[in-house]
Every structure is written in C-alpha cells, then in structure tokens.
Design a protein around this motif. Structure first.
Motif, PDB file in Angstrom:
ATOM      1  N   MET A   1       0.829  -1.211   0.000  1.00 61.83           N
ATOM      2  CA  MET A   1       0.000   0.000   0.000  1.00 61.83           C
ATOM      3  C   MET A   1       0.867   1.265   0.000  1.00 61.83           C
ATOM      4  SD  MET A   1      -3.040  -1.021   2.618  1.00 61.83           S
ATOM      5  CE  MET A   1      -4.561  -1.785   2.016  1.00 61.83           C
ATOM      6  N   MET A   2       1.978   1.215   0.743  1.00 62.93           N
ATOM      7  CA  MET A   2       2.877   2.378   0.761  1.00 62.93           C
ATOM      8  C   MET A   2       3.407   2.655  -0.635  1.00 62.93           C
ATOM      9  SD  MET A   2       5.416   2.274   3.981  1.00 62.93           S
ATOM     10  CE  MET A   2       4.778   1.919   5.589  1.00 62.93           C
ATOM     11  N   PHE A   3       3.758   1.591  -1.338  1.00 68.18           N
ATOM     12  CA  PHE A   3       4.280   1.783  -2.684  1.00 68.18           C
ATOM     13  C   PHE A   3       3.213   2.389  -3.595  1.00 68.18           C
ATOM     14  CE2 PHE A   3       5.685   1.007  -6.945  1.00 68.18           C
ATOM     15  CZ  PHE A   3       7.061   1.229  -6.876  1.00 68.18           C
TER      16      PHE A   3
ATOM     17  N   LYS B   1       1.243   9.544  -5.376  1.00 67.27           N
ATOM     18  CA  LYS B   1       1.695  10.895  -4.994  1.00 67.27           C
ATOM     19  C   LYS B   1       2.692  11.451  -6.012  1.00 67.27           C
ATOM     20  CE  LYS B   1       2.580   9.894  -0.567  1.00 67.27           C
ATOM     21  NZ  LYS B   1       3.078  10.109   0.807  1.00 67.27           N
ATOM     22  N   ALA B   2       3.458  10.558  -6.630  1.00 60.84           N
ATOM     23  CA  ALA B   2       4.456  10.992  -7.611  1.00 60.84           C
ATOM     24  C   ALA B   2       3.832  11.251  -8.986  1.00 60.84           C
ATOM     25  CB  ALA B   2       5.554   9.946  -7.724  1.00 60.84           C
ATOM     26  N   GLY B   3       2.525  10.962  -9.113  1.00 64.04           N
ATOM     27  CA  GLY B   3       1.850  11.196 -10.395  1.00 64.04           C
ATOM     28  C   GLY B   3       1.551   9.929 -11.178  1.00 64.04           C
ATOM     29  N   GLY B   4       1.837   8.785 -10.586  1.00 67.46           N
ATOM     30  CA  GLY B   4       1.571   7.518 -11.270  1.00 67.46           C
ATOM     31  C   GLY B   4       0.109   7.126 -11.174  1.00 67.46           C
ATOM     32  N   ARG B   5      -0.304   6.307 -12.111  1.00 72.84           N
ATOM     33  CA  ARG B   5      -1.698   5.873 -12.112  1.00 72.84           C
ATOM     34  C   ARG B   5      -1.849   4.445 -11.572  1.00 72.84           C
ATOM     35  NH1 ARG B   5      -3.027   7.454 -18.185  1.00 72.84           N
ATOM     36  NH2 ARG B   5      -0.885   6.733 -18.312  1.00 72.84           N
ATOM     37  N   VAL B   6      -2.795   4.329 -10.652  1.00 70.92           N
ATOM     38  CA  VAL B   6      -3.160   3.035 -10.073  1.00 70.92           C
ATOM     39  C   VAL B   6      -4.615   2.807 -10.457  1.00 70.92           C
ATOM     40  CG1 VAL B   6      -3.450   1.759  -7.914  1.00 70.92           C
ATOM     41  CG2 VAL B   6      -1.555   3.390  -8.152  1.00 70.92           C
TER      42      VAL B   6
ATOM     43  N   PHE C   1      -5.258   6.743  -0.300  1.00 73.82           N
ATOM     44  CA  PHE C   1      -5.951   7.514  -1.331  1.00 73.82           C
ATOM     45  C   PHE C   1      -7.127   8.255  -0.708  1.00 73.82           C
ATOM     46  CE2 PHE C   1      -4.723   5.688  -5.662  1.00 73.82           C
ATOM     47  CZ  PHE C   1      -3.578   5.079  -5.188  1.00 73.82           C
ATOM     48  N   HIS C   2      -7.303   9.514  -1.082  1.00 74.52           N
ATOM     49  CA  HIS C   2      -8.547  10.202  -0.745  1.00 74.52           C
ATOM     50  C   HIS C   2      -9.656   9.496  -1.532  1.00 74.52           C
ATOM     51  CE1 HIS C   2     -11.668  13.290  -0.838  1.00 74.52           C
ATOM     52  NE2 HIS C   2     -11.116  13.756   0.254  1.00 74.52           N
ATOM     53  N   PRO C   3     -10.883   9.442  -0.976  1.00 76.16           N
ATOM     54  CA  PRO C   3     -11.951   8.781  -1.745  1.00 76.16           C
ATOM     55  C   PRO C   3     -12.084   9.312  -3.173  1.00 76.16           C
ATOM     56  CG  PRO C   3     -12.706   9.229   0.475  1.00 76.16           C
ATOM     57  CD  PRO C   3     -11.338   9.828   0.369  1.00 76.16           C
ATOM     58  N   LEU C   4     -11.828  10.596  -3.377  1.00 77.08           N
ATOM     59  CA  LEU C   4     -11.903  11.129  -4.745  1.00 77.08           C
ATOM     60  C   LEU C   4     -10.796  10.542  -5.622  1.00 77.08           C
ATOM     61  CD1 LEU C   4     -12.761  14.886  -4.118  1.00 77.08           C
ATOM     62  CD2 LEU C   4     -14.175  13.236  -5.366  1.00 77.08           C
ATOM     63  N   GLU C   5      -9.653  10.270  -5.014  1.00 80.85           N
ATOM     64  CA  GLU C   5      -8.567   9.632  -5.772  1.00 80.85           C
ATOM     65  C   GLU C   5      -8.921   8.181  -6.098  1.00 80.85           C
ATOM     66  OE1 GLU C   5      -4.590  11.994  -4.215  1.00 80.85           O
ATOM     67  OE2 GLU C   5      -5.427  10.464  -2.902  1.00 80.85           O
ATOM     68  N   ALA C   6      -9.625   7.546  -5.163  1.00 81.43           N
ATOM     69  CA  ALA C   6     -10.053   6.164  -5.418  1.00 81.43           C
ATOM     70  C   ALA C   6     -11.089   6.137  -6.541  1.00 81.43           C
ATOM     71  CB  ALA C   6     -10.620   5.540  -4.142  1.00 81.43           C
ATOM     72  N   VAL C   7     -12.017   7.100  -6.524  1.00 84.19           N
ATOM     73  CA  VAL C   7     -13.023   7.173  -7.594  1.00 84.19           C
ATOM     74  C   VAL C   7     -12.338   7.444  -8.933  1.00 84.19           C
ATOM     75  CG1 VAL C   7     -14.956   8.542  -8.501  1.00 84.19           C
ATOM     76  CG2 VAL C   7     -14.949   7.824  -6.098  1.00 84.19           C
ATOM     77  N   ARG C   8     -11.327   8.310  -8.917  1.00 84.38           N
ATOM     78  CA  ARG C   8     -10.598   8.604 -10.155  1.00 84.38           C
ATOM     79  C   ARG C   8      -9.893   7.351 -10.688  1.00 84.38           C
ATOM     80  NH1 ARG C   8      -6.204  13.139  -9.620  1.00 84.38           N
ATOM     81  NH2 ARG C   8      -5.279  11.482  -8.375  1.00 84.38           N
ATOM     82  N   ALA C   9      -9.349   6.562  -9.764  1.00 82.59           N
ATOM     83  CA  ALA C   9      -8.721   5.299 -10.170  1.00 82.59           C
ATOM     84  C   ALA C   9      -9.743   4.402 -10.852  1.00 82.59           C
ATOM     85  CB  ALA C   9      -8.122   4.597  -8.948  1.00 82.59           C
ATOM     86  N   ALA C  10     -10.962   4.397 -10.297  1.00 81.11           N
ATOM     87  CA  ALA C  10     -12.016   3.493 -10.774  1.00 81.11           C
ATOM     88  C   ALA C  10     -12.656   3.956 -12.073  1.00 81.11           C
ATOM     89  CB  ALA C  10     -13.095   3.356  -9.695  1.00 81.11           C
TER      90      ALA C  10
END
Ligand SMILES: [Zn+2]
Length: 535
Positions: free
Chosen positions: A389-391, A397-402, A431-440
């Motif tokens: 999870m840290m990775f 945070k570095a701009g990579g996409r998960v 991840f902020h929930p908005l970041e999780a939604v963006r991932a999804a």
C-alpha cells in the motif's frame, strides 16, 4: 509377440480416441453459458432525451462534488450538465432543462461515472456455470465496463463483447484481453519462439482483440509480444508469475513497453535487497497453492524499504514509462484475515453453493489454498499489505496511475462486492476517496483507451461521452460501504432500529437505466434456485 503388440497399439489408439472424445464432450459441457438475451423489462431506454434531476455530481477527475444538477442524456451520450440551484434551498425551476422523454428523480442522490473493473473473469463451471451471474453482480455494483483477462474462451469472449455492445445482454461493456497462443482458429499452437509470438499477435489483432494478458513469459518472447502489440496498438497487462519473475520483474516489463502490471507479482521482486530471486525455503513447490500464496507474503522484509533510493528509483522509472499499476488488492485480502473473507455479509444471499464449494481448501482448485492457514501466514500478509500500500500511495503521490481491478471469483471474493472492496483498500492505502473514484473511472478508462491511441469514451461525466453512470442515494465519499449490494449498517436515530442504507440504485449503461436492486434480486433468485436443487 509382434501381432499382439500391434493389437495392443490399435487398442491403445482406440482408447486414446475414446478419451479424447470424452474430453471433447466434457469440454463442450464445461463451457461457460453466455448471457441470456435481454428481456424487454430489463433496463429502460435509451431515450431521445433522458433527464436525471437534482443530483450531486461526483466526477472521475478528482473534482469536488457539486449540485444540484440536471444531467441531459440524448440516446446513449451525455449531452449537457446543467446547474439548477444551490444546496439546501429549493431548486430554481426556471433553470431546469425541459422536454424530457424520460425523467429520473435523483434529488439528493449522487451520480458518478460508471465504474471500470480492469481485471475480471466471468467464471464458468464448476464455480458459476452462467456468465449472467457475474454480469448482473457487476452491473448491480455500478460496473459498466470490464476488462476480461480473459473473460472466457477467445471466440466466446469476442461474441459476448459484441452482444454487450449492442445491449443484447445485461452486461458491462467488455474489453477483450487474451492470452498468447489462445484462440480457436489459431493454428500455431503454443508460443515458443519470438517469431510465433509476433505471428500470434498479428493473428489475434486481426480477430479484433483489445489487448494481451501476459504471464511469466521468457524475456525474448515478452519483448516480441510487446513490440508487436505496440505496432497493432493493443494494450497489455501482465501477471508476472513466480515462474518467470526471476528474469521478468515489473521493472523489466515496463522497459519493454508493458501497459500495466496486474497484482503484485514482479513488484517486490524489482526491489529485492540481498538476493536476485526470492529466498524460497528448500521444500517450496510452486504447484502447492499454500506454498505459493503463503510464501509470497514473506517478501515483505526482503526488499529495499519505503523511501530508500531504490524505492524512489523504481517509482521514477515507472513514471518515465507511464506504467500503470493494477493491484487487485481485494483478491488477496483473505490472506491477511481469512475469517473475515469467509464470513462476508454477502455470502448468504448472493454466493452460489457451487461458488462456495470452489472456495473450499482443495489442492486442485486455484486459489483455494487454506490447507492450514496460520497466524504466521496472516501476520506476513498484513506486513506485506502495509508495504504494498505504501508503494501504491507513493506512486500515486508521484503522479503515477493506479487502477481498479478485482479478479473476483476466487478466494471468497465475489463479483461486484470484491470490486467495491478495492475502493476501500485504496482508501486504506492513503488515497482520498476522490482519488479512489478517479482510479475506478478516469484512470481505468485511460488504461483501456491509451494503448489504442484513442481518447476516452467514458470515465468522466462530460458532454459527448457515453452515458455510463452510477446513481446511489448515500454519499459514497463519506462511506464506500454504501456501494455494496448489501449496503452499510446504520442506526436510525428516529426509530432506534438498525438499518442497511445504500446499495447502488441505478446503473446506467449506454443510456439504458437498470434498477440495480432488481439485478441483485435476480442474482439472489439464481442462488435460491441452486440451493433448492442441491438440497
Ligand atoms: Zn485473474
């Protein structure tokens, strides 16, 4: 002697033929049943002009929610989003768009882009004989697109993709990623040389696949597959299995042009500290599923630690290659807490008995590795998850996409439910929930469209994009649990009773409105019927 030898050979030949015939028959029988034709009462629309009224919009790009808005959908495309007022005051009726051919009252509800599950299989016998079971569980959880890796057999998958695109079945949109060497019409057999690898990619591209699902390929074959895939604008994702990872870890594959890695295989191996292979115990056997799944977590303290030079260098290198990580954390979670997975809220109503049987410890069933699962095993997995999870969070945070894949259908993880759990796990990862939604949504859409050199067709709520949407009554940013078909437990202070709130209300795919609760009811009925049969 000679004659009897000949007779034996003839007899053997006949036997082999008989066995092959039986094998063929059982294979035909064992095929996964395609989705049934969509009935007239399944889904409403598409409409000339559908208006979703009064919703709060949560987009897939990380923007904060806003509303109330009216969303206009013309046929299968989003036409316009109209601001119709301010929170907590009556809506300004004059601002509302008119002339709807169909209206959906979504006052106080939340609308999101349809979710994308980028790692799925549709199952099949003996787990869930019918694809419909997985399809409906996905749709009931707001999943409007899946990437099959592979969804099912080659030709079968392409057919289902077409039927879903035409909305002939109740199913998410399908992206077909297939394994090298697969395909009913492929005459080249197994891929053993770079030349045959290239030939297969050319052949498969002609059949119309969307991408490659790779495994533990030898480096020269991996290089050929990825080079040829690039020429044909096909995507690629790899499960860099333990057999092969010593020569092809995540860093190696990113350098060769892999679009995304799936799971964790190859990630920790790219950070090994004292060895260049995982220091397996002497009696490790990859074919023993408890060995395989028990030992992998032991990698957690064999790597360069978070924040180290090597850790940062790997993140930089992934970024350089626009590498996407598709972790599917949800599918391994039973490793860190088996009891939780076995006793999930949804099993009773929504897990088929045949699915349940498949999950049970069995040396022959993939992922059913609980031969003797110990406290030590769970502790190793808990440590493993922390670093994993840290990775992921550092990469984000570095701009990579998960991105979000679930691989449901194994290890007590059920279609749809397992996907929502992935959003919760991303939040746990930082991840902020908005970041999780963006991932999804946005990032998963980019994972699908970028390799083809195309702009996204969904993944955001924007005029011109396809009308794939999720509507839910409760705020998912406050609590992702409201997206589970079983909802979230909540004490009602007025009645003093414990209730379940949430569950997706509507899933809209291609402008067609599906009642998500009805889809779940259909699944519950499948389960009830199978239970009746087996009792
Ligand atoms: Zn998988």
């Amino acid at each position: 002697m000679i004659i009897s030898g000949l007779k034996t050979k003839v007899f053997h030949g006949a036997l082999i033929f008989l066995f092959m015939f039986i094998f063929f028959l059982s294979n035909v029988q064992a095929q996964i049943i395609p989705g049934p034709d969509r009935k007239p009462d399944e889904g409403k629309g598409p409409f000339e002009r559908l208006i979703i009224r009064g919703a709060v919009l949560i987009d897939g790009d990380g923007s904060p929610p806003y509303g109330p808005v009216d969303i206009i959908i013309e046929k299968n495309r989003i036409a316009r989003v109209v601001a119709v007022g301010y929170p907590k005051v009556p809506i300004d009726e004059r601002r509302r768009p008119k002339d709807a051919t169909y209206e959906l009252d979504a006052a106080g509800m939340y609308v999101l882009p349809g979710f994308i599950d980028t790692h799925v299989h549709a199952g099949g016998p003996p787990k869930n004989p019918e694809a419909d079971y997985a399809y409906k569980l996905w749709m009931a959880h707001g999943i409007t697109t899946v990437r099959g890796v592979a969804l099912g057999p080659f030709g079968w998958t392409l057919k289902e993709r077409g039927r879903s695109a035409r909305n002939e079945i109740v199913a998410p949109r399908i992206f077909a990623y297939q394994r090298p060497g697969s395909g009913e019409g492929w005459k080249g057999g197994r891929i053993t040389t770079p030349e045959s690898a290239r030939e297969w990619v050319r052949w498969a591209a002609k059949q119309g696949i969307d991408g490659l699902k790779l495994g533990a390929e030898d480096p020269e074959i991996m290089a050929a597959l990825l080079d040829e895939a690039g020429k044909h604008r096909l995507g690629s994702t790899a499960h860099l299995g333990q057999v092969g990872v010593a020569r092809m870890n995540a860093r190696d594959s990113a350098r060769l042009g892999l679009t995304s890695m799936t799971h964790y295989y190859g990630l920790f191996e790219a950070l090994l500290k004292d060895y260049t292979v995982q220091p397996w115990p002497h009696d490790h056997n990859y074919y023993d599923e408890q060995n395989r799944f028990g030992q992998v977590a032991r990698l957690w303290d064999q790597i360069h630690p978070p924040g180290s030079e090597e850790w940062k260098a790997l993140i930089d290198e992934f970024l350089k290659h626009k590498f996407i990580i598709n972790p599917t954390m949800t599918i391994y979670e039973a490793g860190r807490d088996l009891m939780r997975a076995r006793n999930a809220d949804w099993h009773e109503l929504y897990t088929l008995p045949s699915m349940w049987d498949y999950y049970q410890p069995d040396r022959r069933a993939h992922g059913s590795y609980w031969f003797y699962w110990t406290t030590w095993d769970e502790v190793a997995w808990k440590n493993f998850y922390r670093r994993w999870m840290m990775f992921l969070n550092d990469y984000k945070k570095a701009g990579g996409r998960v991105t979000t894949g679930s691989d449901s259908g194994f290890i007590y993880n059920l279609y749809g439910f397992g996907y929502i759990r992935e959003l919760e796990l991303l939040q746990e990862a930082g991840f902020h929930p908005l970041e999780a939604v963006r991932a999804a949504t946005l990032h998963s859409a980019e994972e699908l469209f970028e390799p083809a050199g195309k702009k996204i067709e969904f993944g955001l709520i924007r005029p011109g994009l396809l009308a794939d949407l999720v509507i839910v009554e409760e705020n998912p940013l406050e609590n992702f649990k409201v997206l589970y078909g079983t909802g979230a437990v909540k004490l009602n202070d007025e009645t003093g009773r414990v209730e379940r709130v949430g569950g997706v209300k509507y899933t809209i795919k291609d402008g067609i409105v599906y009642d998500a609760k009805q889809l779940l009811a259909d699944v519950a009925e499948m389960v009830r019927k199978q239970k009746e049969k087996t009792e």
